[in-house]
Design a protein around this motif. Structure first.
Motif, PDB file in Angstrom:
ATOM      1  N   ILE A  69      37.008  37.284  36.948  1.00 42.74           N
ATOM      2  CA  ILE A  69      36.195  36.732  35.857  1.00 42.74           C
ATOM      3  C   ILE A  69      34.867  36.146  36.331  1.00 42.74           C
ATOM      4  CG2 ILE A  69      38.201  36.304  34.395  1.00 42.74           C
ATOM      5  CD1 ILE A  69      37.935  33.320  35.057  1.00 42.74           C
ATOM      6  N   CYS A  70      34.606  36.184  37.645  1.00 39.28           N
ATOM      7  CA  CYS A  70      33.268  35.788  38.123  1.00 39.28           C
ATOM      8  C   CYS A  70      32.705  36.854  39.064  1.00 39.28           C
ATOM      9  CB  CYS A  70      33.296  34.413  38.780  1.00 39.28           C
ATOM     10  SG  CYS A  70      34.363  34.252  40.228  1.00 39.28           S
ATOM     11  N   SER A  71      33.087  38.102  38.824  1.00 36.64           N
ATOM     12  CA  SER A  71      32.628  39.209  39.671  1.00 36.64           C
ATOM     13  C   SER A  71      31.109  39.356  39.649  1.00 36.64           C
ATOM     14  CB  SER A  71      33.258  40.518  39.170  1.00 36.64           C
ATOM     15  OG  SER A  71      32.738  41.624  39.874  1.00 36.64           O
ATOM     16  N   LEU A  72      30.566  39.814  40.770  1.00 38.62           N
ATOM     17  CA  LEU A  72      29.139  40.129  40.832  1.00 38.62           C
ATOM     18  C   LEU A  72      28.797  41.266  39.874  1.00 38.62           C
ATOM     19  CD1 LEU A  72      26.389  39.719  42.319  1.00 38.62           C
ATOM     20  CD2 LEU A  72      27.159  41.457  43.948  1.00 38.62           C
ATOM     21  N   SER A  80      37.070  41.762  32.625  1.00 38.46           N
ATOM     22  CA  SER A  80      38.073  40.797  33.077  1.00 38.46           C
ATOM     23  C   SER A  80      38.248  39.687  32.048  1.00 38.46           C
ATOM     24  CB  SER A  80      37.671  40.209  34.435  1.00 38.46           C
ATOM     25  OG  SER A  80      37.602  41.210  35.435  1.00 38.46           O
ATOM     26  N   ILE A  81      37.134  39.186  31.529  1.00 37.95           N
ATOM     27  CA  ILE A  81      37.193  38.150  30.497  1.00 37.95           C
ATOM     28  C   ILE A  81      37.904  38.683  29.261  1.00 37.95           C
ATOM     29  CG2 ILE A  81      35.776  36.787  28.891  1.00 37.95           C
ATOM     30  CD1 ILE A  81      33.678  36.620  31.180  1.00 37.95           C
ATOM     31  N   ASN A  82      37.580  39.919  28.879  1.00 35.30           N
ATOM     32  CA  ASN A  82      38.209  40.536  27.708  1.00 35.30           C
ATOM     33  C   ASN A  82      39.717  40.681  27.897  1.00 35.30           C
ATOM     34  OD1 ASN A  82      38.115  41.914  25.103  1.00 35.30           O
ATOM     35  ND2 ASN A  82      38.539  43.784  26.268  1.00 35.30           N
ATOM     36  N   GLU A  83      40.153  41.043  29.102  1.00 33.86           N
ATOM     37  CA  GLU A  83      41.584  41.182  29.383  1.00 33.86           C
ATOM     38  C   GLU A  83      42.298  39.834  29.261  1.00 33.86           C
ATOM     39  OE1 GLU A  83      43.370  43.936  30.148  1.00 33.86           O
ATOM     40  OE2 GLU A  83      41.710  45.365  30.169  1.00 33.86           O
TER      41      GLU A  83
END
Length: 265
Positions: A69-72, A80-83
């Motif tokens: 959720i903090c990927s580059l 990731s946030i949506n999942e």
């Protein structure tokens, strides 16, 4: 102490077989993992029937595998946030009110830590609002001390909990504590703990059977035995015999019986 089992200890089993196994070992509840529900195509109505049939409490673990959720990478970060938001929706649909969420990690070197901290804060702003919308709490998990992780202690966790609503909590994972550190001291550094993950670990492997690793478990169990927090027996086991759950349960049964004998004497 309220003992739960992670559903990943029973990977590949049907939802009713999972419930039957957890009930057989006399545990209080289950922590269901979003990926397992989706991968095994479990139905919400079947999960709710199982929980009612075996009178089990339920907790939840958001999707986390292959996510950050903090990927580059912005696309990975958004997906990731949506999942995680979909995990909130699924948890709410089965009556689970607490959802463990992995905080994400660095894509690159330590030089990028501040950048990732800022992106994690942005992601948490969004997820905190989403959790409130679905009526759940999100519980950020304390991660293992590995190369790209940067939320690995109570001190590092604290800023992400500070000044947030009651919808943001923390999950303490005993197996993620370095072997050279005191588990009780690390636990007492944490604030807003809503759930405990429990397994043993060695210098090379996380989440081994209780009593088969190198952690000083008994002082920690003494510290939390009177707690109201769910203590989730953790690990991944796709074997037919579910040996890891059996070993966890037998260890805890022996510990509880020993403790009762000491109190009586």
């Amino acid at each position: 102490m309220k003992l739960y089992a992670s559903s990943t200890l029973l990977w590949g089993k049907s939802i009713h077989d999972i419930g039957a196994a957890v009930s057989f070992y006399g545990l209080h509840g289950i922590e269901l993992w979003a990926e397992q529900i989706w991968h095994s195509k479990m139905m919400v109505r079947d999960i709710k029937r199982m929980l009612k049939r075996y009178n089990l409490e339920v907790s939840f673990h958001a999707a986390s595998w292959d996510l950050n959720i903090c990927s580059l990478n912005e696309g990975i970060r958004k997906q990731s946030i949506n999942e995680v938001v979909q995990s909130f929706a699924l948890a709410a649909s089965i009556g689970a009110t607490n959802v463990t969420v992995h905080p994400g990690k660095r894509t690159l070197s330590k030089d990028w830590t501040l950048w990732h901290i800022r992106k994690l804060e942005e992601s948490l702003d969004y997820l905190e609002e989403a959790a409130a919308t679905f009526g759940v709490t999100m519980s950020l998990e304390l991660m293992e001390v590995e190369k790209k992780e940067f939320v690995t202690s109570g001190q590092q966790m604290a800023p992400f909990l500070f000044n947030r609503s009651e919808h943001v909590q923390a999950t303490f994972d005993a197996a993620h504590i370095s072997l050279d550190k005191n588990i009780v001291a690390e636990f007492e550094q944490m604030t807003r703990v809503s759930k405990i993950h429990l397994s043993d670990s060695t210098s090379s492997v996380y989440h081994v059977a209780l009593g088969e690793g190198e952690l000083e478990l008994e002082p920690f169990l003494e510290r939390v035995q009177g707690s109201h927090l769910p203590v989730v027996l953790e690990g991944y086991d796709a074997s037919e015999e579910s040996e890891l759950l059996k070993k966890h349960a037998h260890y805890m049964k022996a510990y509880i019986e020993k403790n009762m004998e000491e109190v009586t004497s």
